[in-house]
Design a protein around this motif. Structure first.
Motif, short mmCIF file in Angstrom:
data_model
loop_
_atom_site.label_atom_id
_atom_site.label_comp_id
_atom_site.label_asym_id
_atom_site.label_seq_id
_atom_site.Cartn_x
_atom_site.Cartn_y
_atom_site.Cartn_z
N THR A 273 15.73 32.42 -11.62
CA THR A 273 14.47 32.28 -10.90
C THR A 273 14.62 31.23 -9.82
OG1 THR A 273 13.63 30.59 -12.44
CG2 THR A 273 13.06 32.89 -12.91
N ASP A 288 1.92 35.28 -6.87
CA ASP A 288 2.63 35.46 -8.13
C ASP A 288 3.37 36.79 -8.19
OD1 ASP A 288 1.88 33.00 -9.13
OD2 ASP A 288 0.09 33.76 -10.14
N HIS A 292 7.22 36.97 -9.09
CA HIS A 292 7.65 37.81 -10.21
C HIS A 292 8.71 38.81 -9.75
CE1 HIS A 292 7.19 39.61 -14.18
NE2 HIS A 292 7.18 40.80 -13.60
N ASP A 295 12.15 37.32 -9.88
CA ASP A 295 12.60 36.84 -11.18
C ASP A 295 13.61 37.86 -11.70
OD1 ASP A 295 12.87 36.52 -14.00
OD2 ASP A 295 10.99 35.43 -14.08
N ALA A 298 13.04 39.35 -15.21
CA ALA A 298 11.90 40.27 -15.21
C ALA A 298 12.25 41.59 -14.55
CB ALA A 298 10.70 39.62 -14.52
#
Length: 407
Positions: A273, A288, A292, A295, A298
């Protein structure tokens, strides 16, 4: 004298700084009651002593780990972006043809050639320095009808392309690996992921919200340029990305975000990240969904694709091992993850140089060979084309979003 010519990692520099620090420390009690204006004098000498001690300790740690050999590498400035290269191929490689004689001469003695170009992105309009390594064989008549696999190497922050040659010694390693047939002849593209100024400008290779579209430049723009100027493979199986530290995160993130273009990534002591610190700042400005989408763990969990990843971590680095464990927990087929936990060696260039040969050996098992022009690439192509997954829009003109894959 430019900052890049000032060495800060030598024993004389460390000893000089140490002597100066000792003098300042001794001066504090010696001058304590001798100042005519005691408070300013005492505060001033104490402050100077603290600064001198911190500087001496920092220089000693830097020298022991070989983090920044020059003041210029610390500040991220260079008067000569061509340093370490053998020829300049001009803006967008327009003079590439003129350099091929040099490339051929070097190949005759078993050496690949590192060339300097500047590439202006078709989508982003960003212009950055880029070094290109052409392997032995690129100009040989018997290889004239072949396209070569590509390794995109992302320098660490605050690094720049020249440091991959001058600090990592990557071209010499490639010559040795390719010459001994431990690695296929490979074109290596080393871009500048940040641009100037480098200090406090860590882009993390992302498309920042209302900022620079570094991701798009490093993926779509560089790919489009390479396909138009170099004899390189166009299939995803022929493209890999690698890097150390922040460059390792870049390699993982770009591959996870663009599996339609990249099939292999190597992260040496990287993470999963983006940080939010003084050097990086807030790249996402409260979005966000963009954070995300950058990431890596993710992305691999929610958008698994047939990518092959090598992730290494220093055994004593808790943050690196934590990122490695998050990646292990996130991956599932068709993602293939190889992890190495290495003996403690520190987060420094000595550790990078020690690890690089093993990394190149691993890449040998992943990249495949040059492919004849017009022929279908061999190997793992049975998977078929990998569709892009929809990326959120950062608002930056030219940046990739949705399922747009135009170059």
């Amino acid at each position: 004298m430019h900052a890049s010519a000032i060495r800060i990692d030598t024993v004389p520099v460390v000893l000089t700084a140490t002597v100066i620090a000792v003098v300042f420390v001794v001066a504090v009690p010696w001058a304590w009651d001798r100042w005519r204006r005691r408070i300013p004098g005492r505060v001033g000498t104490t402050l100077l002593a603290v600064i001198a001690v911190v500087t001496a300790c920092g220089l000693a740690v830097n020298a022991s780990g070989s983090f920044y050999p020059t003041l210029g590498s610390l500040l991220g400035t260079s008067p000569n972006p061509e340093e370490g290269t053998v020829a300049d191929a001009g803006p967008d490689g327009r003079d590439l043809g003129q350099t091929l004689a040099t490339v051929g001469d070097r190949a005759a003695s078993g050496h690949g050639s590192l060339l300097h170009v500047t590439v202006t992105g078709h989508r982003t309009g960003l212009t950055r320095d880029v070094d290109v390594y052409l392997p032995v064989g690129y100009t040989a008549p018997e290889w004239a009808g072949f396209r070569f696999p590509v390794l995109e190497w992302i320098p660490h922050f605050p690094g720049e392309p020249r440091q991959v040659a001058t600090l990592y010694g990557l071209p010499d390693l490639l010559d040795r690996e390719i010459g001994s047939h431990q690695m296929p002849p490979t074109v290596v593209i080393v871009p500048d992921p940040n641009g100037e100024p480098r200090l406090t400008h860590d882009s993390e290779c992302v498309d920042a919200v209302h900022g620079a579209a570094d991701d798009t430049y490093l993926s779509a723009d560089l790919r489009g340029w390479a396909l138009s100027r170099l004899r390189v493979r166009s299939d995803r199986q022929g493209w890999a990305i690698a890097g150390w530290s922040s460059g390792g995160y870049c390699a993982l993130n770009l591959t996870a975000r663009h599996p339609q273009w990249f099939s292999v990534a190597v992260s040496m002591s990287g993470y999963d990240t983006t940080p939010h610190d003084v050097e990086t700042g807030d790249l996402f400005h409260g979005r966000d969904d963009i954070r995300h989408a950058n990431d890596v763990s993710a992305t691999l969990r929610e958008h698994p694709s047939p990518v092959r990843l090598l992730v290494s971590a220093d055994g004593a680095a808790a943050d690196e091992r934590a990122a490695l464990e998050r990646l292990r927990a996130a991956v599932a087929p068709p993602v293939e993850l190889t992890t190495w936990v290495l003996p403690p060696a520190g987060h420094n260039l000595n550790a990078v140089r020690a690890e690089l040969p093993a990394v190149l050996d691993w890449l040998d098992t992943q990249l495949g060979n040059p492919v004849k022009i017009g022929a279908s690439p061999p190997g793992r192509t049975t998977i078929g084309d990998i569709p892009p997954w929809p990326l959120p829009d950062t608002g930056t003109p030219g940046s990739l979003h949705g399922t747009d894959t135009s170059l």
